[in-house]
Write an enzyme that holds these catalytic residues in place. Structure first.
Site, PDB file in Angstrom:
ATOM      1  N   THR A  92       0.857  -1.181   0.000  1.00 34.01           N
ATOM      2  CA  THR A  92       0.000   0.000   0.000  1.00 34.01           C
ATOM      3  C   THR A  92       0.897   1.236   0.000  1.00 34.01           C
ATOM      4  O   THR A  92       1.924   1.269   0.693  1.00 34.01           O
ATOM      5  CB  THR A  92      -1.040   0.002   1.149  1.00 34.01           C
ATOM      6  OG1 THR A  92      -1.830   1.189   1.054  1.00 34.01           O
ATOM      7  CG2 THR A  92      -0.414  -0.098   2.520  1.00 34.01           C
ATOM      8  N   GLU A  93       0.528   2.227  -0.835  1.00 34.49           N
ATOM      9  CA  GLU A  93       1.425   3.355  -1.116  1.00 34.49           C
ATOM     10  C   GLU A  93       1.800   4.139   0.142  1.00 34.49           C
ATOM     11  O   GLU A  93       2.850   4.757   0.206  1.00 34.49           O
ATOM     12  CB  GLU A  93       0.784   4.301  -2.133  1.00 34.49           C
ATOM     13  CG  GLU A  93      -0.470   5.014  -1.590  1.00 34.49           C
ATOM     14  CD  GLU A  93      -1.207   5.807  -2.658  1.00 34.49           C
ATOM     15  OE1 GLU A  93      -0.973   5.588  -3.849  1.00 34.49           O
ATOM     16  OE2 GLU A  93      -2.039   6.655  -2.273  1.00 34.49           O
ATOM     17  N   ASN A  94       0.908   4.102   1.137  1.00 32.71           N
ATOM     18  CA  ASN A  94       1.191   4.861   2.355  1.00 32.71           C
ATOM     19  C   ASN A  94       2.133   4.131   3.304  1.00 32.71           C
ATOM     20  O   ASN A  94       2.135   4.399   4.502  1.00 32.71           O
ATOM     21  CB  ASN A  94      -0.114   5.273   3.050  1.00 32.71           C
ATOM     22  CG  ASN A  94      -1.070   4.128   3.276  1.00 32.71           C
ATOM     23  OD1 ASN A  94      -1.271   3.307   2.394  1.00 32.71           O
ATOM     24  ND2 ASN A  94      -1.645   4.058   4.446  1.00 32.71           N
ATOM     25  N   GLY A  95       2.930   3.217   2.770  1.00 35.49           N
ATOM     26  CA  GLY A  95       4.076   2.739   3.528  1.00 35.49           C
ATOM     27  C   GLY A  95       3.995   1.385   4.175  1.00 35.49           C
ATOM     28  O   GLY A  95       4.436   1.208   5.315  1.00 35.49           O
ATOM     29  N   SER A 148       8.438   4.039  -0.169  1.00 33.52           N
ATOM     30  CA  SER A 148       7.280   3.366  -0.745  1.00 33.52           C
ATOM     31  C   SER A 148       7.185   3.630  -2.253  1.00 33.52           C
ATOM     32  O   SER A 148       6.899   2.729  -3.040  1.00 33.52           O
ATOM     33  CB  SER A 148       6.006   3.860  -0.050  1.00 33.52           C
ATOM     34  OG  SER A 148       4.892   3.152  -0.531  1.00 33.52           O
TER      35      SER A 148
END
Lengths: 245, 223
Positions: B55-58, B97
């Protein structure tokens, strides 16, 4: 070495009109809500704000936009179901928007903190968001030149700080915190808990204290002693310090 | 290379479409599922596939949506929905990320789209309407970064206009980046055809391949 502020108001007291403010958080995770509230109370105006979003609901950054204190926002994802204050300000032409692909936003912040003059990225090549930007073909691939994005101030949130200003985060609330801490001239952090120096495991510190200027303790979720023991950055049996410093 | 594609009786439902995408994600992949419809793909991934979700938020190793008693405000996905953590998960900051995406470390991403062109250009971030507030998020980074870019969308807009087009009329997200297109009426692979990227119909649902080509008004490989 970092300084320790008694209150959020004191922590943001040096933010001046016209400042560029980097605000951590992705949605509400990691958003330094109390620091942003204090910035609202401080009256600082004509701000340029860098955040992934443009405020949610009726809190934090959304209120700053509602009060028309933000002249420009640099973000990747302004439009959300609950971004009504931004939507209204934008449609009224009362806030300027610089839309940046999220990875470019993160890397421009990283570059600012790392002393990089500019970088070529494949992201956005051939799109409207790269219009007018310098491009170059390198090894058969097309890239866009992007410049660093630094701030006068960063407002971020972490889980723990120690007295040396070292920070540890929690889960996906880490997001932009580490890169923003490095990208700003003056970094202000709100933490859930302040621990004595030596309580955080040096192997597990994510943001070293060198990047941190002001720490203030704001309990929003009150981690239990048992939870602190379980956090990998907190050494077992480290003595907790009071929440006020 | 002519492919005999026999259509099924009905077009795919949204669930069947998600199932078709899930089936095609190679086992052991590191994958990113975009917000909206692509999120449904996770429901059809099997434990045997051993797919690790990014997930892009880490986070890598994202688990299913959190049940009420599991909700943790510090643990959300790209759509800001509370999720869970699987064994082997890891957390990292935003620059890392997106380095994972841009650096070609993700095997596949699944995105929604307004339009896809015959050469695999993707348009999914803006309708270009004057009053619309644009939002791009991580779409441009995923489009050019993941090794494979799967798109899922309806083949036709509500007014019947094709969404697989000769050239995108909506603002593009990335050029020549889509590798596979999953739609209700058919699945397409964007393949190299004598030095030119072109769509090849590999599955048809509810329409004869000839009818799909006719309604799209584009040349499909091998037809």
């Amino acid at each position: 070495m970092p300084q320790f502020a008694e209150t959020a108001a004191e922590a943001v007291a040096d933010v001046t009109d016209g400042a560029t403010v980097l605000m951590g958080g992705f949605g509400n995770a990691g958003q330094p809500m109390e620091l942003i509230d204090a910035l609202l109370d401080s009256g600082a105006n004509d701000l340029t704000v860098v955040n992934n979003n443009a405020g949610q609901g009726d809190a934090g950054l959304a209120l700053l936009i509602k009060e028309r204190r933000v002249k420009k926002i640099i973000c990747s994802f302004p439009r959300q179901s609950d971004s009504w204050h931004f939507d209204a300000a934008f449609r009224a032409g009362e806030v300027e928007l610089e839309l940046v692909p999220q990875g470019n936003l993160a890397e421009r912040l990283r570059a600012a903190g790392a002393g990089i003059g500019a970088f070529f990225t494949p992201t956005g090549y051939g799109t409207e968001l790269a219009a007018g930007k310098e491009t170059r073909e390198i090894g058969g691939r097309n890239y866009v030149l992007e410049y660093p994005l630094g701030g006068d101030v960063a407002l971020i949130k972490a889980m723990y700080a120690d007295r040396a200003g070292n920070l540890a985060y929690r889960k996906t609330a880490r997001n932009f915190g580490p890169v923003m801490a490095a990208a700003a001239t003056h970094t202000v952090v709100q933490v859930e808990q302040l621990l004595p120096t030596g309580s955080l495991d040096p192997e597990a510190i994510v943001t070293p204290g060198l990047y941190v200027d002001i720490v203030t303790v704001i309990e929003t979720r009150t981690p239990s002693a048992a939870e602190s023991e379980r956090h990998p950055a907190v050494r077992p049996h480290s003595q907790e310090e009071g929440v006020r410093v | 290379m002519s492919l005999k594609v026999r259509p099924t009786a009905a077009r795919l439902s949204r669930q069947e479409l998600a199932q078709a995408v899930a089936r095609d994600i190679a086992s052991g992949s590191y994958a990113n599922l975009g917000i909206g419809q692509p999120t449904m793909v996770a429901d059809y991934l099997t434990p045997e596939q051993n797919v690790t979700l990014h997930t892009e938020n880490g986070m890598l190793g994202m688990g299913p949506k959190a049940a009420a008693e599991q909700v943790d405000a510090d643990l959300i996905n790209a759509g800001k929905v509370p999720v869970t953590e699987l064994p082997g998960a890891s957390y990292f900051h935003h620059a890392d990320s997106f380095a994972m995406m841009r650096g070609g470390h993700l095997d596949v991403c699944v995105l929604g789209a307004f339009q896809v062109s015959v050469t695999g250009d993707l348009a999914n971030w803006s309708t270009g309407e004057p009053d619309a507030i644009p939002a791009v998020g991580g779409a441009m980074d995923l489009a050019i970064g993941a090794k494979e870019v799967f798109v899922m969308m309806s083949l036709f807009a509500r007014d019947g206009t094709p969404k697989l087009v000769q050239e995108c009329t909506y603002p593009v997200t990335g050029l020549s980046c889509v590798t596979r297109l999953y739609t209700d009426y058919g699945i397409f692979h964007i393949v190299d055809d004598a030095g030119r990227r072109r769509p090849q119909l590999v599955e048809a649902h509810g329409l004869e391949p000839a009818e799909i080509q006719e309604r799209l008004q584009i040349d499909l490989v091998g037809m």
